[in-house]
Design a protein around this motif. Structure first.
Motif, short mmCIF file in Angstrom:
data_model
loop_
_atom_site.label_atom_id
_atom_site.label_comp_id
_atom_site.label_asym_id
_atom_site.label_seq_id
_atom_site.Cartn_x
_atom_site.Cartn_y
_atom_site.Cartn_z
N GLN A 105 0.82 -1.20 0.00
CA GLN A 105 0.00 0.00 0.00
C GLN A 105 0.86 1.26 0.00
O GLN A 105 0.51 2.27 -0.62
N GLU A 106 2.01 1.21 0.69
CA GLU A 106 2.87 2.38 0.74
C GLU A 106 3.35 2.77 -0.66
O GLU A 106 3.35 3.96 -1.02
N GLU A 107 3.76 1.77 -1.44
CA GLU A 107 4.21 2.04 -2.82
C GLU A 107 3.07 2.59 -3.67
O GLU A 107 3.26 3.53 -4.47
N LYS A 108 1.89 2.03 -3.51
CA LYS A 108 0.73 2.52 -4.26
C LYS A 108 0.43 3.98 -3.92
O LYS A 108 0.16 4.80 -4.81
N ASP A 109 0.49 4.30 -2.63
CA ASP A 109 0.20 5.67 -2.20
C ASP A 109 1.23 6.65 -2.76
O ASP A 109 0.88 7.77 -3.16
N LEU A 110 2.48 6.24 -2.79
CA LEU A 110 3.53 7.13 -3.31
C LEU A 110 3.36 7.38 -4.80
O LEU A 110 3.55 8.51 -5.27
N VAL A 111 3.03 6.33 -5.56
CA VAL A 111 2.81 6.50 -7.00
C VAL A 111 1.61 7.41 -7.24
O VAL A 111 1.66 8.34 -8.08
N LEU A 112 0.54 7.19 -6.52
CA LEU A 112 -0.65 8.04 -6.68
C LEU A 112 -0.36 9.48 -6.27
O LEU A 112 -0.90 10.42 -6.85
N GLY A 113 0.52 9.65 -5.28
CA GLY A 113 0.90 11.00 -4.86
C GLY A 113 1.59 11.76 -5.97
O GLY A 113 1.37 12.96 -6.14
N VAL A 114 2.42 11.08 -6.74
CA VAL A 114 3.09 11.71 -7.89
C VAL A 114 2.04 12.14 -8.92
O VAL A 114 2.10 13.25 -9.46
N LEU A 115 1.10 11.26 -9.19
CA LEU A 115 0.06 11.58 -10.17
C LEU A 115 -0.80 12.74 -9.71
O LEU A 115 -1.19 13.60 -10.51
N GLU A 116 -1.09 12.78 -8.42
CA GLU A 116 -1.91 13.87 -7.90
C GLU A 116 -1.18 15.21 -7.96
O GLU A 116 -1.78 16.25 -8.22
N LYS A 117 0.14 15.19 -7.70
CA LYS A 117 0.93 16.42 -7.79
C LYS A 117 1.12 16.86 -9.24
O LYS A 117 1.39 18.03 -9.50
N LYS A 118 1.00 15.90 -10.16
CA LYS A 118 1.22 16.14 -11.59
C LYS A 118 2.63 16.67 -11.85
O LYS A 118 2.86 17.44 -12.78
N ARG A 119 3.56 16.21 -11.04
CA ARG A 119 4.97 16.58 -11.23
C ARG A 119 5.74 15.31 -11.55
O ARG A 119 6.15 14.57 -10.66
N VAL A 120 5.94 15.05 -12.83
CA VAL A 120 6.66 13.86 -13.26
C VAL A 120 8.01 14.20 -13.90
O VAL A 120 8.69 13.32 -14.42
N PHE A 121 8.39 15.47 -13.85
CA PHE A 121 9.67 15.94 -14.37
C PHE A 121 10.42 16.57 -13.21
O PHE A 121 9.91 17.48 -12.55
#
Length: 225
Positions: free
Chosen positions: A27-43
Motif C-alpha cells: 500500500q505504501e508504494e501505491k500511495d507514493l505513486v498516486l501521490g506523484v500523479l496527484e501532484k502532476k509533477r513527473v519531471f
C-alpha cells in the motif's frame, strides 16, 4: 552398510524463484505513486522547489545512506557505470579491470566509454580476486570495477590497498548488493564512485533506474553533463 534412511534428502520441495523487489510492493508504494500523479509533477526540474521531486528525495536518501557528498539519479544501472567511468576520465586506450562473474553491463559500460575491459577471476566469494586484480595491472590500467555479487561484498580492504598503491581508480558496481556494507561501511562509498541499479531484478526497484554516488566534485560535475 548404509540404508535408505541414511540418505534422506535435505529438501523435498522445489525452490521457488521470483523477483524479490516487486514482491515487497504494498500500500505504501501505491500511495507514493498516486501521490506523484496527484501532484502532476513527473519531471524533476519542474517548479522551483526541488525537494518536491521524488528523484531529488531519492538522491538525498542515498547521500545519507552511503555518507557521500553527491548522488545523481540516472535512467539505468548501466548508465550509472558509463557516467562514472567517463566522469573519472576513462576513455580510448585505457584498460579497466572487471571480474569474470558479473552481469554483462559491467564490461559493456567500459566498452561504451571506449575503453578496454580486462576480465579477471573471481574467488570463492564469487567476487573479484584481489590477487588476480593486481596481476592483471599493466601501464594502461586506469580503473577497476569491483562488483558486489548477490549481496556479498568484495574484499574491499585488499582491493583498495592495491588500487591506492598502484594509482588506479575504483568504481564500485553495487547493482546486486544495494543496501549492503563491508565491515560497517556502506558499499558504494569506498571508491571514487559507487553505482547502483533499480532494475526489476534488483533488490530495490523502480522498474528501471540507477544512481551514482561520489565524494569527488569533478566527477559529480562531469556526470551531470
Amino acid at each position: 552398510m548404509p540404508t535408505g534412511d541414511d540418505f534422506k534428502p535435505i529438501r523435498t520441495k522445489p525452490w521457488k524463484f521470483g523477483l524479490h523487489s516487486t514482491e515487497e510492493f504494498g500500500q505504501e508504494e501505491k500511495d507514493l505513486v498516486l501521490g506523484v500523479l496527484e501532484k502532476k509533477r513527473v519531471f524533476r526540474f519542474y517548479g522551483n522547489d526541488k525537494s518536491q521531486s521524488e528523484a531529488y528525495q531519492l538522491e538525498q536518501l542515498y547521500r545519507e545512506r552511503t555518507g557521500t557528498k553527491h548522488a545523481l539519479a540516472v535512467n539505468a544501472g548501466t548508465s550509472a557505470l558509463v557516467a562514472a567511468l567517463i566522469g573519472a576520465g576513462i576513455g580510448p586506450g585505457d584498460e579497466v579491470i572487471v571480474p569474470a562473474y558479473t552481469y554483462i553491463a559491467t564490461a559493456a559500460a567500459v566498452l561504451i566509454a571506449r575503453a578496454v575491459p580486462i576480465i579477471v577471476e573471481a574467488d570463492d566469494s564469487l567476487t573479484m580476486d584481489p590477487q588476480a586484480f593486481e596481476a592483471a595491472i599493466t601501464p594502461y590500467t586506469k580503473a577497476v570495477i569491483p562488483v558486489h555479487m548477490r549481496g556479498v561484498p568484495c574484499r574491499m580492504d585488499e582491493i583498495m590497498e592495491v588500487a591506492t598503491r598502484r594509482g588506479i581508480k575504483v568504481i564500485e558496481d553495487v547493482a546486486q548488493a544495494n543496501g549492503g556494507s563491508y565491515k560497517g561501511k556502506p558499499l558504494g562509498s569506498f571508491g571514487l564512485a559507487g553505482c547502483f541499479s533499480f532494475q526489476q531484478y534488483k533488490l530495490i526497484t523502480a522498474g528501471e533506474g540507477g544512481m551514482v554516488v561520489t565524494n569527488d566534485e569533478t566527477l559529480y560535475e562531469r556526470v551531470n553533463i
